[in-house]
Design a protein around this motif. Structure first.
Motif, PDB file in Angstrom:
ATOM      1  N   GLN A  54     -38.433  37.376   8.369  1.00 19.69           N
ATOM      2  CA  GLN A  54     -37.162  38.144   7.826  1.00 19.69           C
ATOM      3  C   GLN A  54     -35.991  37.184   6.757  1.00 19.69           C
ATOM      4  O   GLN A  54     -35.924  35.861   7.491  1.00 19.69           O
ATOM      5  CB  GLN A  54     -36.327  39.000   8.565  1.00 19.69           C
ATOM      6  CG  GLN A  54     -37.115  40.012   9.137  1.00 19.69           C
ATOM      7  CD  GLN A  54     -36.031  41.062  10.256  1.00 19.69           C
ATOM      8  OE1 GLN A  54     -35.398  40.305  10.888  1.00 19.69           O
ATOM      9  NE2 GLN A  54     -36.260  42.264   9.966  1.00 19.69           N
ATOM     10  N   LYS A  55     -35.699  37.460   5.576  1.00 18.76           N
ATOM     11  CA  LYS A  55     -34.567  36.809   4.975  1.00 18.76           C
ATOM     12  C   LYS A  55     -33.302  37.469   5.533  1.00 18.76           C
ATOM     13  O   LYS A  55     -33.182  38.530   5.348  1.00 18.76           O
ATOM     14  CB  LYS A  55     -35.163  36.999   3.564  1.00 18.76           C
ATOM     15  CG  LYS A  55     -33.961  36.030   2.970  1.00 18.76           C
ATOM     16  CD  LYS A  55     -34.043  34.782   2.649  1.00 18.76           C
ATOM     17  CE  LYS A  55     -33.166  34.401   1.628  1.00 18.76           C
ATOM     18  NZ  LYS A  55     -32.631  32.931   1.771  1.00 18.76           N
ATOM     19  N   ARG A  56     -32.471  36.571   6.073  1.00 13.44           N
ATOM     20  CA  ARG A  56     -31.045  36.844   6.207  1.00 13.44           C
ATOM     21  C   ARG A  56     -30.286  36.465   5.019  1.00 13.44           C
ATOM     22  O   ARG A  56     -30.304  35.437   4.660  1.00 13.44           O
ATOM     23  CB  ARG A  56     -30.573  36.147   7.499  1.00 13.44           C
ATOM     24  CG  ARG A  56     -31.396  36.646   8.735  1.00 13.44           C
ATOM     25  CD  ARG A  56     -30.778  37.796   9.179  1.00 13.44           C
ATOM     26  NE  ARG A  56     -31.391  38.342  10.258  1.00 13.44           N
ATOM     27  CZ  ARG A  56     -31.238  39.322  10.932  1.00 13.44           C
ATOM     28  NH1 ARG A  56     -30.277  40.138  10.402  1.00 13.44           N
ATOM     29  NH2 ARG A  56     -31.803  39.792  12.346  1.00 13.44           N
ATOM     30  N   TYR A  57     -29.365  37.357   4.446  1.00 12.12           N
ATOM     31  CA  TYR A  57     -28.761  36.992   3.066  1.00 12.12           C
ATOM     32  C   TYR A  57     -27.030  37.133   4.065  1.00 12.12           C
ATOM     33  O   TYR A  57     -26.783  37.875   4.904  1.00 12.12           O
ATOM     34  CB  TYR A  57     -28.538  38.172   2.349  1.00 12.12           C
ATOM     35  CG  TYR A  57     -30.165  38.244   1.476  1.00 12.12           C
ATOM     36  CD1 TYR A  57     -30.290  37.435   0.452  1.00 12.12           C
ATOM     37  CD2 TYR A  57     -31.024  39.197   1.899  1.00 12.12           C
ATOM     38  CE1 TYR A  57     -31.591  37.452   0.033  1.00 12.12           C
ATOM     39  CE2 TYR A  57     -32.318  39.105   1.365  1.00 12.12           C
ATOM     40  CZ  TYR A  57     -32.501  38.273   0.284  1.00 12.12           C
ATOM     41  OH  TYR A  57     -33.753  38.260  -0.351  1.00 12.12           O
ATOM     42  N   ARG A  58     -26.577  36.034   3.309  1.00  9.85           N
ATOM     43  CA  ARG A  58     -24.833  35.779   3.602  1.00  9.85           C
ATOM     44  C   ARG A  58     -24.201  36.949   2.692  1.00  9.85           C
ATOM     45  O   ARG A  58     -24.839  37.381   1.842  1.00  9.85           O
ATOM     46  CB  ARG A  58     -24.528  34.404   3.117  1.00  9.85           C
ATOM     47  CG  ARG A  58     -25.225  33.242   4.051  1.00  9.85           C
ATOM     48  CD  ARG A  58     -24.476  32.183   3.752  1.00  9.85           C
ATOM     49  NE  ARG A  58     -24.024  31.883   2.313  1.00  9.85           N
ATOM     50  CZ  ARG A  58     -25.054  30.856   1.442  1.00  9.85           C
ATOM     51  NH1 ARG A  58     -26.263  30.556   2.072  1.00  9.85           N
ATOM     52  NH2 ARG A  58     -24.641  31.089   0.112  1.00  9.85           N
ATOM     53  N   PRO A  59     -23.241  37.145   3.256  1.00  7.57           N
ATOM     54  CA  PRO A  59     -22.375  38.373   2.596  1.00  7.57           C
ATOM     55  C   PRO A  59     -22.092  38.122   0.944  1.00  7.57           C
ATOM     56  O   PRO A  59     -21.928  39.151   0.109  1.00  7.57           O
ATOM     57  CB  PRO A  59     -21.021  38.407   3.308  1.00  7.57           C
ATOM     58  CG  PRO A  59     -21.302  37.993   4.669  1.00  7.57           C
ATOM     59  CD  PRO A  59     -22.503  36.881   4.506  1.00  7.57           C
ATOM     60  N   GLU A  60     -22.109  36.802   0.729  1.00  2.00           N
ATOM     61  CA  GLU A  60     -21.776  36.502  -0.738  1.00  2.00           C
ATOM     62  C   GLU A  60     -22.938  36.573  -1.457  1.00  2.00           C
ATOM     63  O   GLU A  60     -23.064  37.270  -2.833  1.00  2.00           O
ATOM     64  CB  GLU A  60     -21.332  34.941  -1.074  1.00  2.00           C
ATOM     65  CG  GLU A  60     -20.153  34.543  -0.058  1.00  2.00           C
ATOM     66  CD  GLU A  60     -20.578  34.277   1.214  1.00  2.00           C
ATOM     67  OE1 GLU A  60     -21.583  33.570   1.526  1.00  2.00           O
ATOM     68  OE2 GLU A  60     -19.613  34.118   2.022  1.00  2.00           O
ATOM     69  N   GLN A  61     -24.106  36.471  -0.987  1.00  2.00           N
ATOM     70  CA  GLN A  61     -25.483  36.781  -1.733  1.00  2.00           C
ATOM     71  C   GLN A  61     -25.597  38.239  -1.683  1.00  2.00           C
ATOM     72  O   GLN A  61     -26.204  38.681  -2.776  1.00  2.00           O
ATOM     73  CB  GLN A  61     -26.586  35.956  -0.807  1.00  2.00           C
ATOM     74  CG  GLN A  61     -26.695  34.738  -0.642  1.00  2.00           C
ATOM     75  CD  GLN A  61     -27.592  34.070   0.240  1.00  2.00           C
ATOM     76  OE1 GLN A  61     -27.705  34.437   1.380  1.00  2.00           O
ATOM     77  NE2 GLN A  61     -28.498  33.113  -0.135  1.00  2.00           N
ATOM     78  N   ILE A  62     -25.206  38.986  -0.632  1.00  2.00           N
ATOM     79  CA  ILE A  62     -25.416  40.490  -0.639  1.00  2.00           C
ATOM     80  C   ILE A  62     -24.683  41.115  -1.877  1.00  2.00           C
ATOM     81  O   ILE A  62     -25.123  41.816  -2.758  1.00  2.00           O
ATOM     82  CB  ILE A  62     -24.931  41.221   0.611  1.00  2.00           C
ATOM     83  CG1 ILE A  62     -26.066  40.501   1.611  1.00  2.00           C
ATOM     84  CG2 ILE A  62     -24.979  42.533   0.687  1.00  2.00           C
ATOM     85  CD1 ILE A  62     -25.728  40.954   3.037  1.00  2.00           C
ATOM     86  N   ILE A  63     -23.328  40.607  -2.074  1.00  2.00           N
ATOM     87  CA  ILE A  63     -22.261  41.064  -2.879  1.00  2.00           C
ATOM     88  C   ILE A  63     -22.998  40.912  -4.416  1.00  2.00           C
ATOM     89  O   ILE A  63     -22.948  41.602  -5.251  1.00  2.00           O
ATOM     90  CB  ILE A  63     -20.885  40.565  -2.615  1.00  2.00           C
ATOM     91  CG1 ILE A  63     -20.492  41.411  -1.521  1.00  2.00           C
ATOM     92  CG2 ILE A  63     -20.219  40.951  -3.719  1.00  2.00           C
ATOM     93  CD1 ILE A  63     -19.196  40.773  -1.028  1.00  2.00           C
ATOM     94  N   ALA A  64     -23.374  39.640  -4.527  1.00  2.00           N
ATOM     95  CA  ALA A  64     -24.069  39.405  -5.764  1.00  2.00           C
ATOM     96  C   ALA A  64     -25.192  40.027  -6.167  1.00  2.00           C
ATOM     97  O   ALA A  64     -25.295  40.438  -7.136  1.00  2.00           O
ATOM     98  CB  ALA A  64     -24.447  37.734  -5.843  1.00  2.00           C
TER      99      ALA A  64
END
Length: 65
Positions: free
Chosen positions: A3-13
């Protein structure tokens, strides 16, 4: 496949990119393929992070919500 975990900054982008593509008339399933996430993840992220700025998302994670 791990699984790939995304940071909140990446999710918002990714959500911003998705908004642009949807605004151009693309369907949600096309957009999720383009940004590289599942439709379930997209809708979950939109529910949790929709409308937040990066600084607000960081604060949300700091509070443990």
């Amino acid at each position: 496949m791990p699984q790939k975990r995304y940071r909140p900054e990446q999710i918002i982008a990714k959500l911003r990119e998705a908004e642009v593509l949807i605004g151009q008339g693309k369907k949600v399933h096309e957009v999720t393929k383009t940004i590289g996430v599942s439709e379930v993840s997209y809708y979950r992220w939109r529910k949790e992070y929709g409308g937040l700025k990066v600084s607000q998302a960081k604060r949300l994670k700091e509070l443990g919500a």
